[in-house]
Design a protein around this motif. Structure first.
Motif, PDB file in Angstrom:
ATOM      1  N   CYS A 279       0.839  -1.206   0.000  1.00 49.18           N
ATOM      2  CA  CYS A 279       0.000   0.000   0.000  1.00 49.18           C
ATOM      3  C   CYS A 279       0.868   1.249   0.000  1.00 49.18           C
ATOM      4  O   CYS A 279       0.586   2.228  -0.706  1.00 49.18           O
ATOM      5  N   GLY A 280       1.933   1.233   0.818  1.00 50.53           N
ATOM      6  CA  GLY A 280       2.829   2.386   0.850  1.00 50.53           C
ATOM      7  C   GLY A 280       3.521   2.608  -0.478  1.00 50.53           C
ATOM      8  O   GLY A 280       3.671   3.760  -0.925  1.00 50.53           O
ATOM      9  N   CYS A 281       3.937   1.523  -1.140  1.00 46.06           N
ATOM     10  CA  CYS A 281       4.587   1.649  -2.445  1.00 46.06           C
ATOM     11  C   CYS A 281       3.621   2.187  -3.500  1.00 46.06           C
ATOM     12  O   CYS A 281       3.984   3.047  -4.315  1.00 46.06           O
ATOM     13  N   VAL A 282       2.386   1.692  -3.493  1.00 44.39           N
ATOM     14  CA  VAL A 282       1.391   2.179  -4.452  1.00 44.39           C
ATOM     15  C   VAL A 282       1.093   3.646  -4.211  1.00 44.39           C
ATOM     16  O   VAL A 282       1.021   4.451  -5.154  1.00 44.39           O
ATOM     17  N   ALA A 283       0.918   4.032  -2.942  1.00 46.03           N
ATOM     18  CA  ALA A 283       0.666   5.440  -2.632  1.00 46.03           C
ATOM     19  C   ALA A 283       1.841   6.311  -3.065  1.00 46.03           C
ATOM     20  O   ALA A 283       1.655   7.405  -3.613  1.00 46.03           O
ATOM     21  N   GLY A 284       3.074   5.824  -2.847  1.00 48.95           N
ATOM     22  CA  GLY A 284       4.248   6.575  -3.273  1.00 48.95           C
ATOM     23  C   GLY A 284       4.324   6.736  -4.781  1.00 48.95           C
ATOM     24  O   GLY A 284       4.659   7.816  -5.287  1.00 48.95           O
ATOM     25  N   LEU A 285       3.994   5.682  -5.521  1.00 46.84           N
ATOM     26  CA  LEU A 285       3.970   5.778  -6.978  1.00 46.84           C
ATOM     27  C   LEU A 285       2.958   6.816  -7.435  1.00 46.84           C
ATOM     28  O   LEU A 285       3.223   7.609  -8.348  1.00 46.84           O
ATOM     29  N   ARG A 286       1.800   6.809  -6.810  1.00 44.23           N
ATOM     30  CA  ARG A 286       0.743   7.734  -7.222  1.00 44.23           C
ATOM     31  C   ARG A 286       1.111   9.185  -6.905  1.00 44.23           C
ATOM     32  O   ARG A 286       0.819  10.092  -7.681  1.00 44.23           O
ATOM     33  N   VAL A 287       1.751   9.408  -5.773  1.00 43.42           N
ATOM     34  CA  VAL A 287       2.001  10.781  -5.336  1.00 43.42           C
ATOM     35  C   VAL A 287       3.271  11.351  -5.963  1.00 43.42           C
ATOM     36  O   VAL A 287       3.279  12.489  -6.438  1.00 43.42           O
ATOM     37  N   PHE A 288       4.344  10.564  -5.989  1.00 45.57           N
ATOM     38  CA  PHE A 288       5.642  11.101  -6.395  1.00 45.57           C
ATOM     39  C   PHE A 288       6.008  10.803  -7.846  1.00 45.57           C
ATOM     40  O   PHE A 288       6.759  11.556  -8.451  1.00 45.57           O
ATOM     41  N   VAL A 289       5.509   9.699  -8.401  1.00 43.70           N
ATOM     42  CA  VAL A 289       5.819   9.374  -9.788  1.00 43.70           C
ATOM     43  C   VAL A 289       4.727   9.887 -10.715  1.00 43.70           C
ATOM     44  O   VAL A 289       4.985  10.598 -11.682  1.00 43.70           O
ATOM     45  N   VAL A 290       3.478   9.521 -10.429  1.00 44.92           N
ATOM     46  CA  VAL A 290       2.337  10.008 -11.218  1.00 44.92           C
ATOM     47  C   VAL A 290       1.752  11.184 -10.457  1.00 44.92           C
ATOM     48  O   VAL A 290       0.704  11.082  -9.835  1.00 44.92           O
TER      49      VAL A 290
END
Length: 322
Positions: A279-290
């Motif tokens: 969940c933390g990795c997905v949230a990080g992808l959404r916030v910082f990458v996308v």
């Protein structure tokens, strides 16, 4: 001869029951934690409310049911069909243990097909109402869903080269007996591609789009559609987790040696810890990458396709070096 066979069958059914109960009960909790992590990464500090999404589903279930007269027959079936397809996909993906019934069918093409079926059922629910806003939102969601097809096909090709028998359960068995360093990075890139293309829960635009799709529904139909969407996101994260941490899934003989519950609870706790990290990795992808301004589906699909291509290149490069 018959007694060990029946004992193995009973063990597999018991583990499958634990597996489905764990996934079904925890799906809204993971979605709530995913959204909370995304808001925290964006600077909003609110305490987590893991059961808040369960309360939303319960409130929707208790409302008076509403269906458009134009598509009442479709909207009475489509959300439940989507839920059945999502549950079937969840049953094929290993969580804390392999050796469950249907593990031989845990091919990504089958799992992805079931998840796509569930997604299309939700889109049909929006189109069947015959209203402009839900119909337009459903068409937009369908166009977004089409963009995952090249990613899914390329990922299946890459995984066909990585997995011994083409299944996620086979990957777990291989991880317990062989060195995974050659395919570790390609599998992580494949997991990132699937998350980018398949999980949209922390994206505010996607949430608004889905709310528009269901604005003509209320009562159990709406609650089931909301829950099916949550389950779709969780199953995609489970697939990504299995690709990144296959060693975290135990084999059934390890659980059988300790029926007092120690090994079983330990395996479930390890699954929960890995899903929390996912969940933390997905949230990080959404916030910082996308990030803001790049959340449209075309950019995400392009990035997911790039990850899948890089996975294939690294896999061939690693095997060529050997």
């Amino acid at each position: 001869m018959v007694a060990p066979f029946l004992a193995a069958r009973m063990q597999a059914l018991l583990l499958a029951g634990w597996h489905m109960a764990l996934v079904a009960l925890m799906a809204p909790v993971w979605i709530a934690l995913l959204r909370w992590m995304a808001t925290c990464m964006q600077g909003e500090r609110h305490p987590p409310a893991p059961l808040a999404h369960w309360r939303v589903l319960r409130h929707a279930w208790r409302q008076a049911g509403v269906r458009s007269a134009a598509g009442a027959q479709v909207t009475a079936v489509a959300p439940w069909l989507g839920l059945a397809a999502a549950l079937a996909a969840a049953g094929l993906v290993p969580s804390f243990c392999i050796g469950l019934p249907g593990s031989d069918l845990s091919d990504l093409l089958i799992v992805g097909g079931l998840l796509e079926m569930a997604f299309l059922a939700l889109v049909v629910t929006a189109l069947a109402a015959g209203l402009a806003r839900p119909g337009h939102a459903g068409l937009k969601a369908a166009c977004i869903g089409i963009m995952i097809q090249p990613v899914l096909l390329l990922v299946c090709v890459v995984l066909g080269l990585c997995l011994p028998d083409g299944t996620l359960a086979g990957l777990v068995r291989q991880a317990h007996v062989a060195d995974m360093n050659v395919v570790r990075v390609p599998l992580a890139l494949v997991a990132a591609a699937l998350v980018l293309a398949g999980v949209e829960e922390s994206d505010g635009a996607a949430l608004r789009l889905f709310a528009t799709m269901l604005e003509d529904l209320a009562g159990p139909d709406r609650a089931v559609a909301l829950y099916a969407r949550d389950l779709l996101a969780v199953v995609w994260m489970m697939v990504a987790r299995d690709l990144v941490w296959p060693e975290g899934i135990v084999e059934p003989d390890l659980v059988a040696r300790s029926w007092r519950g120690v090994s079983l609870l330990g395996a479930m706790g390890l699954w929960a810890a890995h899903m929390l990290l996912a969940c933390g990795c997905v949230a990080g992808l959404r916030v910082f990458v996308v990030s803001a301004g790049r959340q449209h589906a075309g950019w995400r699909a392009g990035l997911a396709l790039l990850c899948a291509l890089m996975a294939g290149v690294l896999l061939f490069a690693g095997r060529g070096a050997d």
